[in-house]
Enzyme design. Structure first.
Site, PDB file in Angstrom:
ATOM      1  N   LEU A  22      -9.479  13.010   7.252  1.00  0.00           N
ATOM      2  CA  LEU A  22      -9.690  11.749   6.538  1.00  0.00           C
ATOM      3  C   LEU A  22      -9.380  10.544   7.406  1.00  0.00           C
ATOM      4  O   LEU A  22      -9.867   9.455   7.175  1.00  0.00           O
ATOM      5  CB  LEU A  22      -8.804  11.687   5.289  1.00  0.00           C
ATOM      6  CG  LEU A  22      -9.075  12.692   4.184  1.00  0.00           C
ATOM      7  CD1 LEU A  22      -8.039  12.548   3.098  1.00  0.00           C
ATOM      8  CD2 LEU A  22     -10.463  12.489   3.606  1.00  0.00           C
ATOM      9  N   GLY A  23      -8.536  10.755   8.381  1.00  0.00           N
ATOM     10  CA  GLY A  23      -8.177   9.613   9.214  1.00  0.00           C
ATOM     11  C   GLY A  23      -7.356  10.060  10.393  1.00  0.00           C
ATOM     12  O   GLY A  23      -6.768  11.146  10.392  1.00  0.00           O
ATOM     13  N   GLY A  25      -4.807   7.978  13.031  1.00  0.00           N
ATOM     14  CA  GLY A  25      -4.253   6.761  13.625  1.00  0.00           C
ATOM     15  C   GLY A  25      -3.497   7.133  14.884  1.00  0.00           C
ATOM     16  O   GLY A  25      -3.538   8.279  15.332  1.00  0.00           O
ATOM     17  N   GLY A  28      -0.589   9.680  13.738  1.00  0.00           N
ATOM     18  CA  GLY A  28      -0.767  10.847  12.882  1.00  0.00           C
ATOM     19  C   GLY A  28      -2.215  11.142  12.554  1.00  0.00           C
ATOM     20  O   GLY A  28      -3.103  10.361  12.838  1.00  0.00           O
ATOM     21  N   VAL A  29      -2.395  12.312  11.970  1.00  0.00           N
ATOM     22  CA  VAL A  29      -3.734  12.735  11.545  1.00  0.00           C
ATOM     23  C   VAL A  29      -3.655  13.099  10.068  1.00  0.00           C
ATOM     24  O   VAL A  29      -2.642  13.636   9.614  1.00  0.00           O
ATOM     25  CB  VAL A  29      -4.198  13.990  12.324  1.00  0.00           C
ATOM     26  CG1 VAL A  29      -5.683  14.213  12.134  1.00  0.00           C
ATOM     27  CG2 VAL A  29      -3.856  13.887  13.784  1.00  0.00           C
ATOM     28  N   VAL A  30      -4.716  12.790   9.322  1.00  0.00           N
ATOM     29  CA  VAL A  30      -4.717  13.068   7.887  1.00  0.00           C
ATOM     30  C   VAL A  30      -5.875  14.009   7.537  1.00  0.00           C
ATOM     31  O   VAL A  30      -7.009  13.771   7.953  1.00  0.00           O
ATOM     32  CB  VAL A  30      -4.847  11.751   7.080  1.00  0.00           C
ATOM     33  CG1 VAL A  30      -4.816  12.027   5.590  1.00  0.00           C
ATOM     34  CG2 VAL A  30      -3.739  10.782   7.458  1.00  0.00           C
ATOM     35  N   ASP A 161       2.127  -3.146   5.444  1.00  0.00           N
ATOM     36  CA  ASP A 161       0.793  -2.819   5.961  1.00  0.00           C
ATOM     37  C   ASP A 161      -0.205  -2.777   4.801  1.00  0.00           C
ATOM     38  O   ASP A 161      -1.016  -1.868   4.690  1.00  0.00           O
ATOM     39  CB  ASP A 161       0.847  -1.478   6.714  1.00  0.00           C
ATOM     40  CG  ASP A 161      -0.334  -1.291   7.670  1.00  0.00           C
ATOM     41  OD1 ASP A 161      -1.055  -2.290   7.940  1.00  0.00           O
ATOM     42  OD2 ASP A 161      -0.546  -0.154   8.128  1.00  0.00           O
TER      43      ASP A 161
HETATM   44  P1  ADP Z   1      -2.997   6.434   8.598  1.00  0.00           P
HETATM   45  O1  ADP Z   1      -1.603   6.358   9.100  1.00  0.00           O
HETATM   46  O2  ADP Z   1      -3.904   7.254   9.447  1.00  0.00           O
HETATM   47  O3  ADP Z   1      -3.578   5.089   8.261  1.00  0.00           O
HETATM   48  P2  ADP Z   1      -3.052   6.949   5.721  1.00  0.00           P
HETATM   49  O4  ADP Z   1      -1.835   7.450   5.015  1.00  0.00           O
HETATM   50  O5  ADP Z   1      -3.431   5.529   5.498  1.00  0.00           O
HETATM   51  O6  ADP Z   1      -2.875   7.289   7.268  1.00  0.00           O
HETATM   52  O7  ADP Z   1      -4.264   7.887   5.337  1.00  0.00           O
HETATM   53  C1  ADP Z   1      -5.515   7.823   6.026  1.00  0.00           C
HETATM   54  C2  ADP Z   1      -6.671   7.923   5.062  1.00  0.00           C
HETATM   55  O8  ADP Z   1      -6.592   9.143   4.333  1.00  0.00           O
HETATM   56  C3  ADP Z   1      -6.685   6.839   4.010  1.00  0.00           C
HETATM   57  O9  ADP Z   1      -7.324   5.669   4.435  1.00  0.00           O
HETATM   58  C4  ADP Z   1      -7.420   7.517   2.859  1.00  0.00           C
HETATM   59  O10 ADP Z   1      -8.816   7.430   3.074  1.00  0.00           O
HETATM   60  C5  ADP Z   1      -7.001   8.951   2.988  1.00  0.00           C
HETATM   61  N1  ADP Z   1      -5.875   9.283   2.096  1.00  0.00           N
HETATM   62  C6  ADP Z   1      -4.562   9.184   2.358  1.00  0.00           C
HETATM   63  N2  ADP Z   1      -3.796   9.581   1.317  1.00  0.00           N
HETATM   64  C7  ADP Z   1      -4.669   9.965   0.353  1.00  0.00           C
HETATM   65  C8  ADP Z   1      -4.519  10.499  -0.986  1.00  0.00           C
HETATM   66  N3  ADP Z   1      -3.321  10.731  -1.531  1.00  0.00           N
HETATM   67  N4  ADP Z   1      -5.644  10.788  -1.660  1.00  0.00           N
HETATM   68  C9  ADP Z   1      -6.867  10.592  -1.114  1.00  0.00           C
HETATM   69  N5  ADP Z   1      -7.068  10.097   0.111  1.00  0.00           N
HETATM   70  C10 ADP Z   1      -5.999   9.778   0.853  1.00  0.00           C
END
Ligand code: ADP
Ligand code: MG
Length: 346
Positions: A22-23, A25, A28-30, A161
């Site tokens: 999903l992302g 940065g 980290g990786v999501v 943020d």
């Molecule tokens: P980063 O540190 O990479 O910005 P985030 O915590 O903002 O990490 O998460 C990255 C992306 O993952 C978000 O922009 C969103 O699209 C998705 N995401 C994060 N948490 C959730 C969640 N609980 N449910 C759905 N999508 C999520």
């Protein structure tokens, strides 16, 4: 399994299928994961984040939020440190999957704000489009955001943020929730309280470089609770940093031509040249403004300019002059009922 297993275990477990990234940065990786025994339902889906340096803080913040103001942020399940031989620690955080769209995704659509109205109400409204209706949708979004922020701030947490990318639409509760507490700071107990300025996103950051006075004695940056006087909060009003960012989101919702990164950066430059005085900015741009810009002003000028009044009470140079989240929620901009079904749900 989710609570105690390391990720390798997760991957190897037949019940869990790794999903899409999903992302990613710098810290980290999501990932999104779907439970294999429930592949057709989003409900069991989880979001996994691997975080390095700031993982411990993020876990700490999420646990605190879960106890103190659960509805403000994405539903946190668990966080743990992976036992590994690597030099940098690797933390894993798990949330319930809240939904597909962040406010950034929704803002990028030509349909905004009607796409949000459909999400909020769960149906397409067969009503004529126009400024009044758009204003009510935007009002509802801002109110939900301020509500979530008020929860965080009342807990003593400043997010630092706040931006559309860190606001997720929760399909379950049909509300916007805040995510990404990696840069957050809890000033009442001194967690992560040395501001990591390089973490701040310059597009949405308030002009003050340090949210606490640099004279303030430093607290440990590791998650160790130390008693810190709430007096410091009153002195510095660090929560107003988030209010500034929220004001910029309000601005982007009202003005379609300020929704791209470049145009927001350009706006920030213009505002700085006007000494962060929105009224002065308006005076310089309005005479030669595009139709889109004029439409934005028209929206904010509805009901005697109450929207513009709120916006200018949030985007101000001095933190002390900005409204708190609680005070903003009591602003007359919110007197008029928002979306009908929404007021019933809340
Ligand atoms: P980063 O540190 O990479 O910005 P985030 O915590 O903002 O990490 O998460 C990255 C992306 O993952 C978000 O922009 C969103 O699209 C998705 N995401 C994060 N948490 C959730 C969640 N609980 N449910 C759905 N999508 C999520
Ligand atoms: Mg993020």
């Amino acid at each position: 399994v989710l609570a105690f297993g390391a990720l390798s275990y997760l991957w190897a477990t037949p019940g869990v299928a790794p999903g899409k990234k999903l992302g990613e940065g710098s810290f980290g990786v999501v990932y999104r994961v779907t439970l294999a025994n429930k592949p057709s339902s989003k409900e069991g889906d989880l979001v996994l984040k691997k975080a390095t340096e700031y993982g411990a803080v993020e876990i700490w913040m999420n646990e605190r939020v879960r106890r103190a103001c659960a509805n403000s942020c994405a539903d946190f399940v668990y966080g743990f440190l992976e036992r590994s031989t690597k030099k940098t620690p690797e933390y894993w955080l798990i949330w319930r999957f809240e939904g597909d769209a962040t406010l950034a995704d929704l803002l990028q659509s030509r349909e905004f704000p009607y796409n949000v109205e459909t999400l909020l109400l769960g149906e397409v409204q067969d009503l004529p489009k126009g400024l009044e209706r758009e204003n009510r949708i935007i009002q509802t979004i801002i109110r939900q955001l301020l509500f979530a922020l008020d929860g965080l701030h009342s807990t003593g947490i400043v997010h630092r943020d706040i931006k559309p990318q860190n606001i997720i639409f929760s399909e379950g509760s049909r509300t916007f929730k805040i995510i990404d507490l990696g840069a957050a700071t809890d000033l009442r107990v001194g967690i992560n309280y040395i501001p990591k300025e390089f973490l701040l996103d310059p597009r949405y950051a308030a002009p003050e470089q340090y949210i606490m006075s640099t004279q303030t004695p430093s607290a440990p940056s590791a998650p160790v609770a130390t008693a810190l006087s709430p007096v410091l909060w009153q002195l510095n009003l660090p929560d107003r940093f988030d209010i500034y960012s929220t004001g910029l989101i309000f601005l982007q919702m009202a003005f379609p031509n300020l929704r791209t990164d470049n145009s927001l950066i350009q706006f920030n430059r213009q505002l700085k040249r006007c000494d962060y005085d929105l009224v002065a900015w308006r005076k310089t741009v309005e005479p030669r403004s595009s139709a889109e810009l004029r439409r934005g002003f028209e929206l904010l000028d509805l009901d005697g300019g109450i929207g513009w009044e709120l916006l200018t009470s949030m985007v101000r140079y001095k933190a002390r002059q900005r409204l708190s989240a609680k005070a903003a929620l009591a602003h007359p901009y919110f007197d008029k009922e928002g979306l009908l079904a929404l007021s019933i749900m809340q």
